[in-house]
Design a protein around this motif. Structure first.
Motif, PDB file in Angstrom:
ATOM      1  N   ALA A 156       7.172   3.071   9.090  1.00 11.87           N
ATOM      2  CA  ALA A 156       6.661   3.264   7.653  1.00 11.87           C
ATOM      3  C   ALA A 156       4.832   2.876   8.458  1.00 11.87           C
ATOM      4  O   ALA A 156       4.561   1.897   8.344  1.00 11.87           O
ATOM      5  N   PRO A 157       3.966   4.174   8.355  1.00 11.17           N
ATOM      6  CA  PRO A 157       2.510   3.251   9.699  1.00 11.17           C
ATOM      7  C   PRO A 157       1.604   2.061   8.960  1.00 11.17           C
ATOM      8  O   PRO A 157       0.762   1.874   9.278  1.00 11.17           O
ATOM      9  N   THR A 170       7.446  14.780   8.368  1.00 10.41           N
ATOM     10  CA  THR A 170       6.445  13.791   6.989  1.00 10.41           C
ATOM     11  C   THR A 170       5.839  14.439   6.270  1.00 10.41           C
ATOM     12  O   THR A 170       6.267  15.560   5.659  1.00 10.41           O
ATOM     13  N   LEU A 171       6.510  13.197   5.002  1.00  8.22           N
ATOM     14  CA  LEU A 171       6.675  13.639   4.089  1.00  8.22           C
ATOM     15  C   LEU A 171       5.918  14.079   3.215  1.00  8.22           C
ATOM     16  O   LEU A 171       4.316  14.046   4.225  1.00  8.22           O
ATOM     17  N   ASP A 172       5.212  15.064   2.447  1.00  7.26           N
ATOM     18  CA  ASP A 172       4.395  15.664   2.314  1.00  7.26           C
ATOM     19  C   ASP A 172       3.493  14.914   1.137  1.00  7.26           C
ATOM     20  O   ASP A 172       2.230  15.524   1.041  1.00  7.26           O
ATOM     21  N   GLU A 173       4.305  13.810   0.899  1.00  4.81           N
ATOM     22  CA  GLU A 173       2.929  13.373  -0.525  1.00  4.81           C
ATOM     23  C   GLU A 173       3.296  11.482  -0.385  1.00  4.81           C
ATOM     24  O   GLU A 173       4.684  11.293  -0.420  1.00  4.81           O
ATOM     25  N   PRO A 174       2.459  10.683  -0.258  1.00  2.00           N
ATOM     26  CA  PRO A 174       2.539   9.591  -0.209  1.00  2.00           C
ATOM     27  C   PRO A 174       3.626   8.117  -0.858  1.00  2.00           C
ATOM     28  O   PRO A 174       3.128   9.223  -2.327  1.00  2.00           O
ATOM     29  N   ILE A 175       4.468   7.406  -0.482  1.00  2.00           N
ATOM     30  CA  ILE A 175       5.176   6.591  -1.471  1.00  2.00           C
ATOM     31  C   ILE A 175       4.162   5.484  -2.435  1.00  2.00           C
ATOM     32  O   ILE A 175       3.645   5.035  -1.358  1.00  2.00           O
ATOM     33  N   LEU A 234       9.511  -1.991   2.837  1.00  2.00           N
ATOM     34  CA  LEU A 234      10.208  -1.199   3.218  1.00  2.00           C
ATOM     35  C   LEU A 234      11.290  -1.649   3.171  1.00  2.00           C
ATOM     36  O   LEU A 234      12.417  -1.770   3.615  1.00  2.00           O
ATOM     37  N   SER A 235      12.154  -0.069   2.022  1.00  2.00           N
ATOM     38  CA  SER A 235      13.536  -0.842   1.895  1.00  2.00           C
ATOM     39  C   SER A 235      14.303   0.980   2.312  1.00  2.00           C
ATOM     40  O   SER A 235      13.718   2.245   1.641  1.00  2.00           O
ATOM     41  N   PRO A 256       0.947  -1.023   0.051  1.00  2.00           N
ATOM     42  CA  PRO A 256      -0.234  -0.187  -0.514  1.00  2.00           C
ATOM     43  C   PRO A 256       0.895   1.447   0.205  1.00  2.00           C
ATOM     44  O   PRO A 256       1.742   1.753   0.227  1.00  2.00           O
ATOM     45  N   SER A 257       0.283   2.235  -0.506  1.00  2.00           N
ATOM     46  CA  SER A 257       0.894   3.493  -0.758  1.00  2.00           C
ATOM     47  C   SER A 257       1.417   4.344   0.737  1.00  2.00           C
ATOM     48  O   SER A 257       0.405   3.525   1.650  1.00  2.00           O
ATOM     49  N   VAL A 258       2.832   4.615   0.942  1.00  2.00           N
ATOM     50  CA  VAL A 258       3.025   4.814   3.082  1.00  2.00           C
ATOM     51  C   VAL A 258       2.888   6.350   2.738  1.00  2.00           C
ATOM     52  O   VAL A 258       3.845   7.049   1.187  1.00  2.00           O
ATOM     53  N   THR A 259       2.835   7.339   4.039  1.00  2.00           N
ATOM     54  CA  THR A 259       3.376   8.067   3.899  1.00  2.00           C
ATOM     55  C   THR A 259       4.154   8.402   4.716  1.00  2.00           C
ATOM     56  O   THR A 259       3.997   8.098   6.353  1.00  2.00           O
TER      57      THR A 259
END
Length: 136
Positions: free
Chosen positions: A120-121, A77-82, A129-130, A53-56
């Protein structure tokens, strides 16, 4: 004899959902930004596995302040999800903290060394996660 089993089953049912919803985190032991004769900085790449799933992510930097010796732990906290199968890179991760205003003014122009945790919640498996860091 059945009472301990019932108590164990009740305890497991209370704690199991918390274990399944745990966030994934990775720790980078040393990140830096130091200007001397040479400028050292830490490159960071955060990748999310395909099908995940996408993660912020939230990045937490822990460092000892060169100005007063106190321990600081700003978070970013990143401004856009990965999205799954995608990555995000930072040429200088400490500069990203400074640009976001997360590093206090007293430490802004000083050389910094610290530890970085990437959380990565929405991920549940560490293989999703890498995190790669290079100091150069």
């Amino acid at each position: 004899m059945k009472t301990p089993r019932v108590a164990a089953a009740a305890s497991a049912s209370l704690f199991l959902p918390a274990l399944l919803l745990a966030a994934v985190s990775q720790r980078i032991p040393v990140v830096t930004q130091v200007q001397g004769v040479v400028f050292y900085r830490t490159f960071l790449m955060i990748g999310v596995a395909s099908g995940s799933p996408s993660v912020t992510p939230t990045l937490t930097l822990t460092y000892r302040s060169p100005s007063d010796g106190s321990v600081q732990s700003p978070a970013l906290t990143l401004d856009e999800p990965i999205a799954g199968g995608q990555s995000r890179t930072f040429e200088d991760v400490l500069q990203a903290f400074k640009d976001a205003g997360a590093i206090r003014a007293a430490d802004h122009d000083a050389g910094l060394f610290g530890t970085l945790e990437v959380e990565a919640p929405t991920l549940t498996d560490p293989s999703q996660l890498s995190v790669v860091a290079r100091t150069y």
